[in-house]
Each structure stands twice: as C-alpha cells, then as structure tokens.
Write a protein that holds these residues in place. Structure first.
Motif, PDB file in Angstrom:
ATOM      1  N   ARG A   6      37.164  37.050  44.401  1.00  0.00           N
ATOM      2  CA  ARG A   6      35.947  37.262  45.170  1.00  0.00           C
ATOM      3  C   ARG A   6      34.967  38.139  44.410  1.00  0.00           C
ATOM      4  O   ARG A   6      33.795  37.817  44.297  1.00  0.00           O
ATOM      5  CB  ARG A   6      36.275  37.895  46.527  1.00  0.00           C
ATOM      6  CG  ARG A   6      37.187  37.035  47.370  1.00  0.00           C
ATOM      7  CD  ARG A   6      37.427  37.637  48.745  1.00  0.00           C
ATOM      8  NE  ARG A   6      36.245  37.610  49.587  1.00  0.00           N
ATOM      9  CZ  ARG A   6      36.236  37.993  50.856  1.00  0.00           C
ATOM     10  NH1 ARG A   6      37.341  38.440  51.410  1.00  0.00           N
ATOM     11  NH2 ARG A   6      35.137  37.932  51.557  1.00  0.00           N
ATOM     12  N   ASP A   7      35.471  39.264  43.869  1.00  0.00           N
ATOM     13  CA  ASP A   7      34.549  40.183  43.209  1.00  0.00           C
ATOM     14  C   ASP A   7      35.306  41.106  42.274  1.00  0.00           C
ATOM     15  O   ASP A   7      35.578  42.256  42.605  1.00  0.00           O
ATOM     16  CB  ASP A   7      33.769  40.997  44.251  1.00  0.00           C
ATOM     17  CG  ASP A   7      32.666  41.837  43.620  1.00  0.00           C
ATOM     18  OD1 ASP A   7      32.236  41.514  42.499  1.00  0.00           O
ATOM     19  OD2 ASP A   7      32.233  42.823  44.253  1.00  0.00           O
ATOM     20  N   GLY A   8      35.664  40.595  41.105  1.00  0.00           N
ATOM     21  CA  GLY A   8      36.209  41.456  40.072  1.00  0.00           C
ATOM     22  C   GLY A   8      37.692  41.722  40.125  1.00  0.00           C
ATOM     23  O   GLY A   8      38.181  42.633  39.450  1.00  0.00           O
ATOM     24  N   GLU A   9      38.469  40.929  40.885  1.00  0.00           N
ATOM     25  CA  GLU A   9      39.921  41.120  40.888  1.00  0.00           C
ATOM     26  C   GLU A   9      40.534  40.579  39.596  1.00  0.00           C
ATOM     27  O   GLU A   9      39.919  39.789  38.877  1.00  0.00           O
ATOM     28  CB  GLU A   9      40.563  40.388  42.067  1.00  0.00           C
ATOM     29  CG  GLU A   9      40.129  40.877  43.430  1.00  0.00           C
ATOM     30  CD  GLU A   9      38.923  40.139  43.969  1.00  0.00           C
ATOM     31  OE1 GLU A   9      38.591  40.335  45.146  1.00  0.00           O
ATOM     32  OE2 GLU A   9      38.293  39.376  43.193  1.00  0.00           O
ATOM     33  N   VAL A  10      41.746  40.990  39.311  1.00  0.00           N
ATOM     34  CA  VAL A  10      42.521  40.395  38.231  1.00  0.00           C
ATOM     35  C   VAL A  10      43.149  39.115  38.767  1.00  0.00           C
ATOM     36  O   VAL A  10      43.847  39.134  39.785  1.00  0.00           O
ATOM     37  CB  VAL A  10      43.620  41.355  37.738  1.00  0.00           C
ATOM     38  CG1 VAL A  10      44.560  40.647  36.758  1.00  0.00           C
ATOM     39  CG2 VAL A  10      43.002  42.581  37.088  1.00  0.00           C
ATOM     40  N   LEU A  11      42.889  38.003  38.109  1.00  0.00           N
ATOM     41  CA  LEU A  11      43.472  36.746  38.538  1.00  0.00           C
ATOM     42  C   LEU A  11      44.786  36.533  37.799  1.00  0.00           C
ATOM     43  O   LEU A  11      44.819  36.488  36.572  1.00  0.00           O
ATOM     44  CB  LEU A  11      42.511  35.577  38.274  1.00  0.00           C
ATOM     45  CG  LEU A  11      42.919  34.274  38.970  1.00  0.00           C
ATOM     46  CD1 LEU A  11      41.706  33.508  39.435  1.00  0.00           C
ATOM     47  CD2 LEU A  11      43.784  33.404  38.072  1.00  0.00           C
ATOM     48  N   LEU A  12      45.860  36.405  38.550  1.00  0.00           N
ATOM     49  CA  LEU A  12      47.207  36.251  38.003  1.00  0.00           C
ATOM     50  C   LEU A  12      47.589  34.783  38.053  1.00  0.00           C
ATOM     51  O   LEU A  12      47.955  34.256  39.108  1.00  0.00           O
ATOM     52  CB  LEU A  12      48.190  37.097  38.818  1.00  0.00           C
ATOM     53  CG  LEU A  12      49.668  37.014  38.449  1.00  0.00           C
ATOM     54  CD1 LEU A  12      49.909  37.499  37.033  1.00  0.00           C
ATOM     55  CD2 LEU A  12      50.503  37.820  39.440  1.00  0.00           C
ATOM     56  N   SER A  13      47.476  34.087  36.937  1.00  0.00           N
ATOM     57  CA  SER A  13      47.828  32.672  36.871  1.00  0.00           C
ATOM     58  C   SER A  13      49.312  32.532  36.574  1.00  0.00           C
ATOM     59  O   SER A  13      49.838  33.146  35.641  1.00  0.00           O
ATOM     60  CB  SER A  13      47.021  31.977  35.774  1.00  0.00           C
ATOM     61  OG  SER A  13      47.484  30.647  35.591  1.00  0.00           O
ATOM     62  N   LEU A  14      49.991  31.699  37.349  1.00  0.00           N
ATOM     63  CA  LEU A  14      51.438  31.523  37.224  1.00  0.00           C
ATOM     64  C   LEU A  14      51.811  30.190  36.585  1.00  0.00           C
ATOM     65  O   LEU A  14      52.968  29.795  36.618  1.00  0.00           O
ATOM     66  CB  LEU A  14      52.083  31.650  38.608  1.00  0.00           C
ATOM     67  CG  LEU A  14      51.809  32.988  39.290  1.00  0.00           C
ATOM     68  CD1 LEU A  14      52.189  32.944  40.751  1.00  0.00           C
ATOM     69  CD2 LEU A  14      52.545  34.115  38.587  1.00  0.00           C
TER      70      LEU A  14
END
Length: 487
Positions: free
Chosen positions: A102-110
């Motif tokens: 949404r706004d600057g989170e760390v995206l954790l791709s699995l």
C-alpha cells in the motif's frame, strides 16, 4: 530473471539515483538472500506492486525473495528489528488487492520456495514449498496416479502458500472441500522469526491445536506459510461435463423472484441439489448468466453453445472410475429445470465448455477495470442474492457451494480507494446478510478494509464474532502485515 551488473535494471543491486540505494535494511537483506534477490529498482518492483486486475497498486520499499524457510525467518527478524511492515505475496493472482503493498512496505515474495517432494503413494500425500504452482502440483500428483483436490483457473500462477493463506475453494469444493481440508501438515514463520513446523501429515494428531487448519485462511496475518504437507485424492479414470441452459420459470407476480436470472438461479440450486444426492461422482457445479456468456464470446470468439439465449447456465462435471456420462444424462433427462443441454466426455469438448466459465475473468478485464466482490450465502438463498443485485454487476457468477462472484467493470484505477471505502460501508454487505459471509473465498483486503469501520460496525462472521476481533498473531507482538496474502 536475468542478473546484470550493479545499477543495471536487470539486477537487484541499487541503481544510481535509486531512493533505496542507501537503505540499511536493503543491505542487510542482501546479505541474507543474495544481491540478486532484493529488488529495489522501480522497474523490477513494478510487477509485484500491482494485482491482476490492475485496480490495486502501491509502492513497495523493496521486494525480497528468500529461497528457504531459514531465509524467510531471517528476513522476518530483520524487518521486525527495523519496524518495517511486511506484505507476503504468492503468485499474485489475487483480484482484490490482498497481495500488493500500500505505501512503502517490504514485499516478501515466496515464489522461490518451490521445492516439491515425491508423492508418498502409501499415505497419498506430498510435501510442497509455498512457491510451488498449482499446475506443477497437479502434474506431480498425476504422475503417481493421484490428484490434488483443488483446481483453479489461475492454476499456472497460483501457489501453494497463497492458496493456503486464503483458504482457496476452487471448482471442486463440492467434492473435496476447500484448501483447509487438504492440508495435513504445515511449516510457517511467525512474526517473531521463529519457525513453526508441523509436517508429519498424521491422520490422527491431537497434540495441541490444529495449526495447519488455523493458518489456512489466516491471510498472512498469523504467520508466513513456507511449506505444507498436502493430502491427495484418487485420480478418476473418466469424466463427463454438461452445460445446462436453465429454465427461468414463470413470473406470475406472486413468486419470490422477479428477475429471470434469479429464477434461473433457483432452477440451478434445485438441479444441483438433486445431482448432489443422486450422483456420488459430482465434482463441480458452476453457474453463470447470459451477459457473462455474451461477454466471453465477444472477446474470445466462437459459436454459442445453444441456438437460443437463456438467462442462466449451469456447468456440471462428474468424475469416476466408471464413465459417469450415463448417470449425468439420466439426471438431466426430463428435469423441469433444463431448457437445453449439451453433454461431452472427450477432453477437447470438456475444455471448450469449461472455457466458457473460466474465461469470464479475462473477458471482464478486457472490458475495463474489474471490480470483484465475493460473498457466500447458504445455497438455498443464492437466488435471493442474485435478486438483490439487479443491474449492479456484469458477468455475475456463482457455484454450488453458495459462493457468489458479483463482478463489475470500467472504473479508472485512481478510484480504487474510494471504491474500496464504498464497498466497505455496512450497507454494501447486505447481500451477505442471509446467513452469509462478506468473503466466501477471496481474502479481506483493500476491497473491503476492516480499518474503515469502527470495530463495532465490522460485519460479523456467520458465528456473530466481529472480524476485527480475530487474533493478531500466535503470541507475536504485532501482525506480520498490514495487508493479507493472495494466491
């Protein structure tokens, strides 16, 4: 992904002018997962930051792609220490913004957690990493003469972790149940970074809470699912598919339903009920309407399945060791709900009929921005749901488990947050009031964020417990993410 030199858009290394180039968290995560698996360049992040509908998008601080459970645990600890919120993401096949930042989170791709074990034929089970796609899992099971009890149109992209996190149902839920019923063991990382592993796959295990079932449907809020032990089922030798053009029934002014679509839905419910009681081989029952069929044919071409238009269509699939076609034909012969029908048992013919249902999503997206709702009501009240949505949606569909998929189209992307607020208002959930739920299969996400409600106004679950009172974590100090995961 091609890896280039540092500063190249094909590399995970920071480029000149990249706002995250001096980010100490990015440097720490590179030391954990490798420099090629921390994506900070906007061009590399872009595909992770928008969902399939193009309606929901946001900006990630960075994308991190761990390759093992141990790496996931280290990433979670590092982000917790930096007070950086995480958004877990599987195959990013979601339609309601659940797996995008949404706004600057760390995206954790699995997606890199793609190890797939050999089938345990004696136990009829297999162990799969969170990043294994449904199509790959299905193929592995079929090699052993077995099948996985879940099937989705997004099978080539949907992942095991996302399906468990959202407790996906799919088209075979009538026979095999949702994903929760297929999970016999699980491995996950808690918000503390601790690893939870219950992978034996025992048929009897009362040593504590049923954690695999608890985490199924938790949508990335209780833990990050990294792997699972999955139950398999027998692969039937024969299949038959029928597409039924439904009778709408008369409208004499005294009936409960005025719209032809609602009366066709009532016919579908009655016919499906008899099919469930008479055909042990019944595996799927999918309902769609004339406007949806017309949309599919307009975008993909092809001939109409019937000469005349009908208000509703019911797709039935049966599967068994013996050919189920005769039993399905006997059910349809003389049934008052059937205006016309076509029954096939050859693979290409079955695929053609299924495409009329599964191509709805692509056809709607081709028309414009898709607006998805996903409510669940008791099957006996499905026609009431259809009656209460006149003119509000296009391409509406449902299935024999009571899940409805009202779908609209055409909004500009910039409207998605206002649309989400509109959908989240208490009145917008009235279609689910007949003993149903505001989310039957899709997760609670940007499409109807609970944060827009005072807690006492959050629509209750069927048990009467407000959604906002669900647990925030298994002993964790904070939820893992501000946004649930998607398949």
């Amino acid at each position: 992904m091609l890896l280039g030199r540092a500063g190249d858009p094909t590399s995970g290394e920071p480029a000149s002018g990249d706002p995250t180039s001096g980010d100490p968290l990015a440097a720490q995560l590179r030391a954990i997962v490798g420099p090629g698996h921390v994506l900070t360049h906007p061009d590399l992040r872009a595909g992770y930051e928008i969902d399939w509908t193009r309606r929901f998008a946001g900006r990630a601080r960075l994308v991190v792609r761990p390759g093992s459970t141990a790496e996931v645990a280290q990433v979670v600890r590092a982000c917790a220490a930096a007070a950086a919120p995480l958004v877990p993401q599987g195959g990013n096949t979601g339609l309601v913004g659940g797996g995008v930042p949404r706004d600057g989170e760390v995206l954790l791709s699995l997606r890199r957690l793609d190890e797939l074990g050999q089938v345990d034929a004696a136990a009829m089970e297999v162990t799969a990493g969170a990043g294994v796609t449904l199509a790959r899992l299905q193929a592995r099971a079929l090699q052993a003469g077995l099948a996985f009890g879940i099937d989705l149109a997004a099978r080539d992209s949907a992942t095991v972790g996302g399906m468990i996190a959202t407790n996906a149902g799919g088209v075979h839920v009538l026979r095999h149940g949702s994903v929760r019923a297929q999970v016999v063991g699980i491995e996950a990382v808690l918000a503390s970074g601790d690893v939870l592993s219950r992978m034996p796959g025992l048929a009897k295990d009362n040593a504590g809470y049923a954690l695999p079932q608890l985490l199924a449907g938790s949508e990335g809020t209780l833990a990050v699912i990294t792997g699972a032990r999955l139950r398999l089922v027998r692969a039937p030798a024969h299949r038959a598919v029928a597409l039924v053009a439904l009778e709408a029934g008369p409208n004499d002014g005294r009936g409960a339903f005025r719209s032809p679509e609602a009366r066709a839905t009532a016919s579908a419910v009655a016919l499906t009920g008899r099919a469930r009681s008479r055909l042990a081989s019944l595996e799927a029952a999918e309902l769609f309407f004339e406007d949806g069929l017309a949309l599919v044919l307009r975008h993909r071409g092809g001939a109409r399945p019937f000469r005349d238009e009908h208000p509703g269509y019911l797709l039935l699939e049966c599967a068994a060791d013996a050919d189920p076609a005769d039993g399905l034909a006997e059910l349809l012969a003389g049934a008052p709900e059937v205006a016309d029908a076509v029954l096939v048992s050859d693979p290409s013919g079955m695929r053609r009929l299924w495409d009329l249902r599964e191509d709805h999503t692509d056809a709607i997206a081709a028309e414009g921005m898709a607006h998805k709702l996903d409510v669940s009501v008791p099957v006996a009240r499905l026609a009431e749901l259809v009656e209460r949505l006149p003119g509000a949606v296009a391409g509406t569909g449902g299935r024999g488990d009571g899940a409805g998929r009202p779908t609209g189209r055409g909004s500009h992307p910039g409207r998605h947050r206002r649309d989400a607020r509109d959908q989240a208002r208490p009145g917008s959930h009235r279609p689910a009031e007949p003993g149903g739920a505001v989310r039957g299969e899709r997760p609670l996400t940007l499409a109807d964020p609970p944060a827009t409600y005072p807690l006492e106004q959050v629509p209750p679950t069927p048990s009467g417990v407000p959604i906002g009172t669900m647990p925030a974590g298994l002993g964790a100090a904070r939820p893992l993410s501000g946004n649930p995961a998607d398949c």
